[in-house]
Scaffold this motif. Sequence first.
Motif, PDB file in Angstrom:
ATOM      1  N   TYR A  26       0.848  -1.193   0.000  1.00 11.40           N
ATOM      2  CA  TYR A  26       0.000   0.000   0.000  1.00 11.40           C
ATOM      3  C   TYR A  26       0.881   1.239   0.000  1.00 11.40           C
ATOM      4  O   TYR A  26       2.002   1.213   0.511  1.00 11.40           O
ATOM      5  CB  TYR A  26      -0.868   0.054   1.262  1.00 11.40           C
ATOM      6  CG  TYR A  26      -2.097  -0.815   1.209  1.00 11.40           C
ATOM      7  CD1 TYR A  26      -3.329  -0.287   0.821  1.00 11.40           C
ATOM      8  CD2 TYR A  26      -2.037  -2.152   1.568  1.00 11.40           C
ATOM      9  CE1 TYR A  26      -4.464  -1.076   0.778  1.00 11.40           C
ATOM     10  CE2 TYR A  26      -3.172  -2.959   1.530  1.00 11.40           C
ATOM     11  CZ  TYR A  26      -4.390  -2.416   1.136  1.00 11.40           C
ATOM     12  OH  TYR A  26      -5.508  -3.200   1.094  1.00 11.40           O
ATOM     13  N   VAL A  28       1.010   4.947   1.576  1.00 12.98           N
ATOM     14  CA  VAL A  28       0.437   5.798   2.621  1.00 12.98           C
ATOM     15  C   VAL A  28       0.956   7.212   2.363  1.00 12.98           C
ATOM     16  O   VAL A  28       2.149   7.483   2.538  1.00 12.98           O
ATOM     17  CB  VAL A  28       0.855   5.302   4.020  1.00 12.98           C
ATOM     18  CG1 VAL A  28       0.266   6.201   5.092  1.00 12.98           C
ATOM     19  CG2 VAL A  28       0.433   3.852   4.216  1.00 12.98           C
ATOM     20  N   TYR A  29       0.056   8.070   1.905  1.00  9.64           N
ATOM     21  CA  TYR A  29       0.448   9.431   1.509  1.00  9.64           C
ATOM     22  C   TYR A  29       0.083  10.409   2.617  1.00  9.64           C
ATOM     23  O   TYR A  29      -1.056  10.420   3.088  1.00  9.64           O
ATOM     24  CB  TYR A  29      -0.231   9.785   0.189  1.00  9.64           C
ATOM     25  CG  TYR A  29      -0.148  11.243  -0.187  1.00  9.64           C
ATOM     26  CD1 TYR A  29       1.077  11.911  -0.246  1.00  9.64           C
ATOM     27  CD2 TYR A  29      -1.298  11.964  -0.486  1.00  9.64           C
ATOM     28  CE1 TYR A  29       1.144  13.246  -0.583  1.00  9.64           C
ATOM     29  CE2 TYR A  29      -1.241  13.298  -0.836  1.00  9.64           C
ATOM     30  CZ  TYR A  29      -0.016  13.943  -0.877  1.00  9.64           C
ATOM     31  OH  TYR A  29       0.037  15.275  -1.199  1.00  9.64           O
ATOM     32  N   ALA A  84      -4.657  -1.115   6.601  1.00  8.69           N
ATOM     33  CA  ALA A  84      -4.709   0.028   5.690  1.00  8.69           C
ATOM     34  C   ALA A  84      -5.848   0.963   6.067  1.00  8.69           C
ATOM     35  O   ALA A  84      -5.676   2.182   6.105  1.00  8.69           O
ATOM     36  CB  ALA A  84      -4.871  -0.443   4.253  1.00  8.69           C
ATOM     37  N   SER A  85      -7.009   0.379   6.392  1.00  9.19           N
ATOM     38  CA  SER A  85      -8.107   1.296   6.702  1.00  9.19           C
ATOM     39  C   SER A  85      -7.920   1.949   8.065  1.00  9.19           C
ATOM     40  O   SER A  85      -8.330   3.085   8.264  1.00  9.19           O
ATOM     41  CB  SER A  85      -9.473   0.629   6.559  1.00  9.19           C
ATOM     42  OG  SER A  85      -9.510  -0.552   7.290  1.00  9.19           O
ATOM     43  N   SER A  88      -5.754   4.870   7.390  1.00  5.52           N
ATOM     44  CA  SER A  88      -6.342   5.973   6.630  1.00  5.52           C
ATOM     45  C   SER A  88      -7.138   6.917   7.523  1.00  5.52           C
ATOM     46  O   SER A  88      -7.366   8.059   7.151  1.00  5.52           O
ATOM     47  CB  SER A  88      -7.194   5.451   5.476  1.00  5.52           C
ATOM     48  OG  SER A  88      -8.275   4.729   5.995  1.00  5.52           O
ATOM     49  N   HIS A  90      -6.007   7.810  10.351  1.00  3.64           N
ATOM     50  CA  HIS A  90      -5.004   8.384  11.245  1.00  3.64           C
ATOM     51  C   HIS A  90      -4.754   9.857  10.947  1.00  3.64           C
ATOM     52  O   HIS A  90      -4.759  10.269   9.797  1.00  3.64           O
ATOM     53  CB  HIS A  90      -3.706   7.586  11.073  1.00  3.64           C
ATOM     54  CG  HIS A  90      -2.829   7.639  12.265  1.00  3.64           C
ATOM     55  ND1 HIS A  90      -2.030   8.712  12.524  1.00  3.64           N
ATOM     56  CD2 HIS A  90      -2.634   6.771  13.278  1.00  3.64           C
ATOM     57  CE1 HIS A  90      -1.366   8.496  13.646  1.00  3.64           C
ATOM     58  NE2 HIS A  90      -1.736   7.317  14.123  1.00  3.64           N
ATOM     59  N   VAL A  93      -2.645  11.482   7.896  1.00  2.00           N
ATOM     60  CA  VAL A  93      -2.634  10.643   6.691  1.00  2.00           C
ATOM     61  C   VAL A  93      -3.658  11.184   5.699  1.00  2.00           C
ATOM     62  O   VAL A  93      -4.816  11.378   6.046  1.00  2.00           O
ATOM     63  CB  VAL A  93      -2.929   9.168   7.044  1.00  2.00           C
ATOM     64  CG1 VAL A  93      -3.135   8.344   5.781  1.00  2.00           C
ATOM     65  CG2 VAL A  93      -1.807   8.599   7.884  1.00  2.00           C
ATOM     66  N   SER A  95      -4.128   9.884   2.323  1.00  4.00           N
ATOM     67  CA  SER A  95      -4.781   8.776   1.627  1.00  4.00           C
ATOM     68  C   SER A  95      -3.941   7.507   1.771  1.00  4.00           C
ATOM     69  O   SER A  95      -2.725   7.577   1.958  1.00  4.00           O
ATOM     70  CB  SER A  95      -4.980   9.110   0.139  1.00  4.00           C
ATOM     71  OG  SER A  95      -3.752   9.414  -0.479  1.00  4.00           O
ATOM     72  N   VAL A  96      -4.626   6.366   1.703  1.00  2.00           N
ATOM     73  CA  VAL A  96      -3.963   5.061   1.739  1.00  2.00           C
ATOM     74  C   VAL A  96      -4.564   4.258   0.599  1.00  2.00           C
ATOM     75  O   VAL A  96      -5.788   4.122   0.522  1.00  2.00           O
ATOM     76  CB  VAL A  96      -4.217   4.337   3.077  1.00  2.00           C
ATOM     77  CG1 VAL A  96      -3.522   2.974   3.078  1.00  2.00           C
ATOM     78  CG2 VAL A  96      -3.750   5.183   4.252  1.00  2.00           C
ATOM     79  N   PHE A  97      -3.739   3.772  -0.307  1.00  2.00           N
ATOM     80  CA  PHE A  97      -4.310   3.043  -1.444  1.00  2.00           C
ATOM     81  C   PHE A  97      -3.393   1.909  -1.858  1.00  2.00           C
ATOM     82  O   PHE A  97      -2.167   1.991  -1.704  1.00  2.00           O
ATOM     83  CB  PHE A  97      -4.589   3.985  -2.621  1.00  2.00           C
ATOM     84  CG  PHE A  97      -3.433   4.828  -3.069  1.00  2.00           C
ATOM     85  CD1 PHE A  97      -2.602   4.399  -4.091  1.00  2.00           C
ATOM     86  CD2 PHE A  97      -3.163   6.060  -2.467  1.00  2.00           C
ATOM     87  CE1 PHE A  97      -1.536   5.176  -4.530  1.00  2.00           C
ATOM     88  CE2 PHE A  97      -2.086   6.839  -2.892  1.00  2.00           C
ATOM     89  CZ  PHE A  97      -1.273   6.404  -3.922  1.00  2.00           C
ATOM     90  N   ASN A 296      -5.376   9.511  -4.836  1.00  2.00           N
ATOM     91  CA  ASN A 296      -5.062   8.080  -4.809  1.00  2.00           C
ATOM     92  C   ASN A 296      -4.284   7.675  -6.052  1.00  2.00           C
ATOM     93  O   ASN A 296      -4.201   6.496  -6.380  1.00  2.00           O
ATOM     94  CB  ASN A 296      -6.350   7.252  -4.726  1.00  2.00           C
ATOM     95  CG  ASN A 296      -6.974   7.319  -3.347  1.00  2.00           C
ATOM     96  OD1 ASN A 296      -6.398   6.846  -2.384  1.00  2.00           O
ATOM     97  ND2 ASN A 296      -8.111   7.969  -3.246  1.00  2.00           N
TER      98      ASN A 296
END
Length: 766
Positions: A26, A28-29, A84-85, A88, A90, A93, A95-97, A296
């Motif tokens: 994943y 994590v941006y 991951a969810s 997201s 958090h 954070v 976006s997490v994709f 994303n």
Amino acid sequence: MKSLLLLLASLLICNTTIADQITKPYVVYMGNNINGEDDQIPESVHIELLSSIIPSEESERIKLIHHYNHAFSGFSAMLTQSEASALSGHDGVVSVFPDPILELHTTRSWDFLDSDLGMKPSTNVLTHQHSSNDIIIALIDTGIWPESPSFTDEGIGKIPSRWKGICMEGHDFKKSNCNRKLIGARYYNTQDTFGSNKTHIGGAKGSPRDTVGHGTHTASTAAGVNVNNANYYGLAKGTARGGSPSTRIAAYKTCSEEGCSGSTILKAMDDAIKDGVDIISISIGLSSLMQSDYLNDPIAIGAFHAEQRGVTVVCSAGNDGPDPNTVVNTAPWIFTVAASNIDRNFQSTIVLGNGKSFQGAGINFSNLTRSTMHSLVFGEEVAAEFAPTSEARNCYPGSLDYNKIAGRIVVCVDDDPNISRKIKKLVVQDARAMGMIFVSENNKDVSFDAGAFPFTEIGNLEGHQIFQYINSTKKPTATILPTIEIPRYRPAPIVASFSSRGPSSLTENILKPDVMAPGVAILAAMIPNSDEPGSVPIGKKASLFGIKSGTSMACPHVTGAAAFIKSIHGRWTPSMIKSALMTTATTYNNMRKPVTNSSNYFANPHEMGVGEINPLKALNPGLVFETNLEDYVRFLCYYGYSNKIIRSVCKSNVTCPRTSPDLISNINYPSISIGTLKRNQNTKVITRTVTNVGTFNATYVAKVHAPEGLVVKVIPNKLVFSESVQRITYKVSFSGNKARGGYNFGSLTWLDGRHYVRTLFAVKVE
Ligand SMILES: *[C@@H]1O[C@H](CO)[C@@H](O)[C@H](O)[C@H]1NC(C)=O
Ligand SMILES: *[C@@H]1O[C@H](CO)[C@@H](O)[C@H](O)[C@H]1NC(C)=O
Ligand SMILES: *[C@@H]1O[C@H](CO)[C@@H](O)[C@H](O)[C@H]1NC(C)=O
Ligand SMILES: *[C@@H]1O[C@H](CO)[C@@H](O)[C@H](O)[C@H]1NC(C)=O
Ligand SMILES: *[C@@H]1O[C@H](CO)[C@@H](O)[C@H](O)[C@H]1NC(C)=O
Ligand SMILES: *[C@@H]1O[C@H](CO)[C@@H](O)[C@H](O)[C@H]1NC(C)=O
Ligand SMILES: *[C@@H]1O[C@H](CO)[C@@H](O)[C@H](O)[C@H]1NC(C)=O
Ligand SMILES: CC(=O)N[C@H]1CO[C@H](CO)[C@@H](O)[C@@H]1O
């Protein structure tokens, strides 16, 4: 009963747990939480975040695949879906994709392969005059073949001192492979990215060397030095040169033949920005079917932060045309490039037994001649036992009787384009046929490189005549002549059939693609490849140049043009460079008629953007549209992101205005798109601001071309610039009471007697 339910429930729980144990990469941006130039977020911060999510008994997973810490913040790691969810939600954070796989835009990943000279002659004239410049281009691609004559550094000055990049070594790549032309080379080890057994995707293999050819081709198109006598086995002879020959190249190898991992591209963009490049060229994208929203999408994210730091990002539009809504890389801070044919074509003529001949398209090393005819047969007449004729006429694998084909020329159709022409050609070639005539409307404008096998493609009209001939005689015969080059092919440019089309499926309120550049039959440096059987004519050495087609080939033309402009206007921002190339683009072809698409209809802005670039004119555009952070923030607001998200991305204390989403049209972009204009609604008013980059005293007047029924007014319609007035805002109003339904296209041009500052508009009336 109760216990059964309990059992079922526990089974369900069990199942979800198992599903949840599957980990995958994943991204994590985390936006732009970086202070100042040299502040780097220590890896420990991200590790700490991971440890708060991943159970301690699986601590071996608490590690980063990539760590983004220069131009933006974030990381990629192996996570379960629930981790991951959890991440997201958090704080901090954005976006997490799941790490996406992106594709190279050389063609629909299979077949086209064609030829022509790099840049238009006019551009080269000027690049000669400015033979030294310090512009640095990053190519995020499949690596580089450093020995190519396109990357020699003779006569090029010393490496700019601001360059902070490196030349990574590999088992087949030495520091000495870099020079004053190829100043940097990086590769990425992405073993973990695709699971342990797919190390090849992401282009690892421990070296920046290109083993695909795509990166070498795009780099030499953007900035290759002049190479006299470049050609492809005699075709497209001439001087091969990039758009900006004295520009420096840095290669970031992120892709292999199979594709590219998004998390690695993001890492390469972060590195390129840190290394000090001026322009990033990316001939890669998500499939148009897999597009996700801007935050994303790794290229959109990286490009946003690049733009903020003054780095232009140029991307290909994709090869999923001619269907509408297929354009990718559509964020307004990306320069999106469509592909056109150039004024050169490759033909290989078919001669029938009755003397008739047809001009087919194809690049071949055919050794057939006009004097010897060969038996001609239609695929469905030579179907294998039990094979449906519908498959045999299409020359599907397994559908043909090899005994009946050997030594003959086979005609195949394309009723059901599930199988590419490359595969069909391999089927017919494998059956030891003498040659193949392919009847298809698909990409008949894009000559296919069939190597040593006699191959040619014709449209349905010519195909019908060949079928008539086959029906008319007992023993039909034909021959396919070697390819010849048609140098002054007219008209050109034409929108390439494969080039992806707008409007953007993410928002119709930005016109995409932006511009068009040559992308069919482009001659540029290649890796000398003799692996594929039949790719090198007998008795010849593998070519150092290759002919390729795709928006991948169009993108580096714009990169080269942008480098050329930046070398002269060093202080121009990415949006000024883009505006200059857009407002000076042409919508006319070399016959002084409007540009058409490959079916001979006038091309619209969803096909060609604002038109074919004209780098020479773009040097002196008169006025430019500057698109700044405030515009992009408003774009993100109207697109629907929350204040909190946008603050993380931009690191500024923004508060979105509460207005209608349509206002995306209102950011200061060098074109106008309005996704809906209700017929009975009041007029829609759009604001634009132009900056004078010409002489101080200038007066421009507006000239509008609008389709009948669409009323377009410009207020004021005269702009007077002086030493003290360098920026002027104007309004354009649209009302569509009597307009035709659907998209209406037109233009607004500002004229001062010396400049034409043209903006195209697309307005959908409902
Ligand atoms: C990877 O491939 C090797 C053999 O090449 C095999 O032994 C190993 O089990 C594979 N690992 C995974 C995770 O599939
Ligand atoms: C060309 O444009 C016409 C009219 O817009 C359209 O019907 C046709 O499908 C287009 N052809 C291609 C190959 O894009
Ligand atoms: C043409 O070349 C092929 C090999 O590609 C060879 O087998 C064949 O004999 C040649 N035909 C003629 C007529 O020279
Ligand atoms: C072509 O592909 C579609 C979608 O994958 C499939 O439904 C169709 O059966 C295929 N046609 C043939 C002839 O294989
Ligand atoms: C050729 O003959 C076949 C079968 O007799 C027929 O189906 C086809 O339409 C004919 N084609 C042409 C172009 O006349
Ligand atoms: C951010 O902007 C809001 C509204 O404009 C204001 O109330 C707030 O104090 C600002 N916060 C900071 C940290 O500047
Ligand atoms: C512009 O016009 C003003 C007023 O007419 C004049 O004073 C000034 O010298 C002009 N500037 C240039 C650069 O031509
Ligand atoms: C494009 C190309 O290679 N064309 C060749 C086709 O074959 C003849 C005969 O071998 C060559 O002379 C052409 O150059």
